[in-house]
Design a protein around this motif. Structure first.
Motif, PDB file in Angstrom:
ATOM      1  N   SER A  90     -13.978 -19.085  -2.487  1.00  0.00           N
ATOM      2  CA  SER A  90     -14.285 -19.023  -1.153  1.00  0.00           C
ATOM      3  C   SER A  90     -14.938 -20.370  -0.740  1.00  0.00           C
ATOM      4  CB  SER A  90     -15.695 -17.611  -1.613  1.00  0.00           C
ATOM      5  OG  SER A  90     -16.395 -17.937  -2.350  1.00  0.00           O
ATOM      6  N   PRO A 126     -17.300 -13.363  12.705  1.00  0.00           N
ATOM      7  CA  PRO A 126     -17.537 -13.660  11.085  1.00  0.00           C
ATOM      8  C   PRO A 126     -16.100 -12.755  10.799  1.00  0.00           C
ATOM      9  CG  PRO A 126     -19.162 -12.856  11.331  1.00  0.00           C
ATOM     10  CD  PRO A 126     -19.597 -12.083  12.357  1.00  0.00           C
ATOM     11  N   LEU A 127     -15.459 -13.573   9.321  1.00  0.00           N
ATOM     12  CA  LEU A 127     -14.087 -13.403   9.258  1.00  0.00           C
ATOM     13  C   LEU A 127     -13.846 -11.772   9.246  1.00  0.00           C
ATOM     14  CD1 LEU A 127     -12.275 -16.106   7.503  1.00  0.00           C
ATOM     15  CD2 LEU A 127     -11.591 -14.926   9.538  1.00  0.00           C
ATOM     16  N   TRP A 128     -14.960 -11.711   7.934  1.00  0.00           N
ATOM     17  CA  TRP A 128     -15.013  -9.335   7.301  1.00  0.00           C
ATOM     18  C   TRP A 128     -14.564  -8.985   8.269  1.00  0.00           C
ATOM     19  CZ3 TRP A 128     -13.441  -8.548   2.708  1.00  0.00           C
ATOM     20  CH2 TRP A 128     -14.219  -9.719   1.851  1.00  0.00           C
ATOM     21  N   ARG A 129     -14.990  -9.051   9.889  1.00  0.00           N
ATOM     22  CA  ARG A 129     -15.823  -8.052  10.843  1.00  0.00           C
ATOM     23  C   ARG A 129     -14.355  -7.808  11.887  1.00  0.00           C
ATOM     24  NH1 ARG A 129     -21.728  -8.765  13.110  1.00  0.00           N
ATOM     25  NH2 ARG A 129     -22.790  -8.325  10.808  1.00  0.00           N
ATOM     26  N   GLN A 130     -13.416  -9.268  11.236  1.00  0.00           N
ATOM     27  CA  GLN A 130     -11.909  -9.051  12.240  1.00  0.00           C
ATOM     28  C   GLN A 130     -10.440  -8.320  11.759  1.00  0.00           C
ATOM     29  OE1 GLN A 130     -11.354 -13.445  12.399  1.00  0.00           O
ATOM     30  NE2 GLN A 130     -13.382 -13.982  13.286  1.00  0.00           N
ATOM     31  N   PHE A 174      -8.009  -9.787   9.912  1.00  0.00           N
ATOM     32  CA  PHE A 174      -8.243 -10.752   8.301  1.00  0.00           C
ATOM     33  C   PHE A 174      -8.050  -9.993   7.386  1.00  0.00           C
ATOM     34  CE2 PHE A 174     -11.422 -11.737   5.152  1.00  0.00           C
ATOM     35  CZ  PHE A 174     -10.910 -13.200   4.359  1.00  0.00           C
ATOM     36  N   ARG A 175      -8.985  -8.585   7.591  1.00  0.00           N
ATOM     37  CA  ARG A 175      -8.736  -7.158   6.981  1.00  0.00           C
ATOM     38  C   ARG A 175      -7.519  -6.937   6.360  1.00  0.00           C
ATOM     39  NH1 ARG A 175     -13.290  -5.399  10.306  1.00  0.00           N
ATOM     40  NH2 ARG A 175     -11.925  -3.326  11.131  1.00  0.00           N
ATOM     41  N   SER A 226      -5.383  -9.379   4.418  1.00  0.00           N
ATOM     42  CA  SER A 226      -6.324 -10.059   2.981  1.00  0.00           C
ATOM     43  C   SER A 226      -6.272  -8.230   1.980  1.00  0.00           C
ATOM     44  CB  SER A 226      -8.021 -10.457   2.686  1.00  0.00           C
ATOM     45  OG  SER A 226      -8.831  -9.239   3.702  1.00  0.00           O
ATOM     46  N   LEU A 260     -10.864 -17.680   1.851  1.00  0.00           N
ATOM     47  CA  LEU A 260     -11.196 -16.478   1.560  1.00  0.00           C
ATOM     48  C   LEU A 260     -10.104 -15.150   1.202  1.00  0.00           C
ATOM     49  CD1 LEU A 260     -14.443 -14.689   1.884  1.00  0.00           C
ATOM     50  CD2 LEU A 260     -13.691 -14.305   4.211  1.00  0.00           C
ATOM     51  N   VAL A 300     -10.390 -12.703  -1.956  1.00  0.00           N
ATOM     52  CA  VAL A 300     -10.241 -11.239  -2.601  1.00  0.00           C
ATOM     53  C   VAL A 300      -8.394 -11.133  -3.304  1.00  0.00           C
ATOM     54  CG1 VAL A 300      -8.985  -9.446  -0.881  1.00  0.00           C
ATOM     55  CG2 VAL A 300     -11.137 -11.287   0.223  1.00  0.00           C
TER      56      VAL A 300
END
Length: 398
Positions: free
Chosen positions: A66, A218-222, A225-226, A229, A352, A356
């Motif tokens: 990561s 951030p990537l996690w909020r896109q 991306f979610r 991943s 990232l 995951v």
């Protein structure tokens, strides 16, 4: 260097990345199943104890990978790759010479570091600067080293352990990896095309800029991306779990040699499937759709395995259909990221996503092994089919 495929230096980088992938997967991905068998036979330790150390190997690697883009920015691609090769070699010696269960812990942590910085995200970092339009084909060729690692190293491990024992077999493989990969990293991974006065793909000029959405936090909020991943994490959990149990599913009907042959053919199909997608994927084709279709293909193969009832022909057919999609679960995420994120974000996206994936699929072998024990040979492929269809649906959402 010229711009043709024969003379363009980027293709030499692809060849070097192929060799790096072959050793990385041979030692750190296909190797752990060999280590489990060898340590159980030599030391008499419970397979569950050794499997716990293998799970630690994959989980610790997820943490390290990561931060791989940050390591590359701070130290450079060559030092980080060489450090990974050294860590893999040292960890391999730790596995090979372990004489007490606790010694598997430092061995697993070392191979985890090596795996993190020489596997999928690292291969993409080596190859991506050299290619834009031809990146699908270039990555397919580089990642084929991972599949060839399974083809080459599994029988190689068996022969070396039979001839020299696990301890000295680990010395031979660790030494070979250092002798080959240490100079190779310095020769091919230390610079990009600009240093040679070249452009990606060997073209006459830089690639045309793509219309690209602005980063949305951030990537996690896109959401893209979610979905990317999670889809590949689910798919790889199914794939890893089924691969772990597939030999046991095939052997009662096909025999030990027949099961081994079908496993090898499935790995060869992974090379075929990845190469076909990499070379024939149309430039404008939705890469998420390609990924969803790949999951569906694997789900069909798994369904055939689940319904085979021990019959040889459907078992072989199901394994080959499943095998055609194996390689694309590695090569498609970088291609989707290339199409959906700005170039400067792609490395972080892939690192990232890889983290995951590994955090999920580390538990695949244990879960699918329990399903096999509890319900019989139909259960692992049935579970894999359901998970792959779920992955296809998740990937289709942006």
């Amino acid at each position: 260097m010229g711009g043709t495929r024969r003379g363009f230096f980027g293709w030499h980088v692809v060849a070097a990345a192929f060799l790096l992938a072959m050793f990385a997967w041979g030692i750190n991905f296909y190797g752990p199943s060999v280590y489990l068998h060898a340590l159980h036979a030599r030391e008499g330790w419970a397979p569950s104890l050794i499997a716990a150390a293998i799970t630690l190997h994959f989980l610790a690697s997820a943490v390290v990978v990561s931060v791989l883009p940050r390591l590359h920015r701070r130290f450079g691609l060559v030092p980080v790759t060489r450090a990974g090769v050294l860590a893999s070699a040292a960890g391999l010696l730790g596995w090979g010479f372990a004489s007490a269960p606790w010694q598997m812990v430092p061995a697993a942590l070392l191979t985890a570091c090596g795996w993190a910085v020489t596997s999928g995200a690292a291969i993409n970092a080596c190859v991506a600067p050299w290619f834009d339009r031809r990146r699908p084909a270039a990555l397919a060729m580089a990642y084929n080293g991972a599949s060839i690692g399974g083809v080459v190293f599994t029988p190689l491990w068996a022969a070396l352990i039979a001839g020299f024992g696990f301890d000295y077999a680990s010395v031979i493989v660790a030494g070979a990896s250092l002798l080959l990969l240490w100079p190779l990293a310095g020769r091919y991974f230390g610079f990009g095309p600009a240093r040679l006065g070249l452009h990606p793909d060997g073209a006459a000029g830089p690639p045309a800029p793509r219309a690209m959405r602005a980063p949305a936090g951030p990537l996690w909020r896109q959401p893209p991306f979610r979905s990317l991943s999670l889809a590949f994490a689910i798919g790889l959990t199914a794939q890893m779990g089924l691969l772990t149990t597939l030999f046991s599913i095939l052997a009662p009907s096909l025999g030990v040699q027949g099961a081994g042959l079908v496993m090898s053919l499935a790995t060869a199909c992974a090379v075929v499937g990845r190469t076909v997608v990499g070379t024939l994927l149309p430039p404008g084709f939705d890469r998420r759709r390609a990924g969803a279709l790949n999951f569906v293909l694997q789900a069909v193969g798994c369904a055939v395995l689940a319904l085979a009832g021990g019959a040889a022909v459907p078992l072989v057919l199901g394994a080959l259909l499943f095998g055609l999609g194996i390689g694309n679960l590695l090569s498609l995420p970088p291609l989707i990221a290339q199409a959906e994120w700005p170039a400067e974000e792609v490395a972080a996206v892939i690192a990232l996503v890889t983290a995951v994936n590994q955090a999920f699929y580390a538990f695949g072998p244990g879960l699918f092994g329990r399903a096999l024990d509890a319900f019989g040979p139909w259960a692992p492929p049935a579970a894999a089919a359901a998970l792959q269809l779920l992955a296809a649906g998740v990937l289709a959402r942006r």
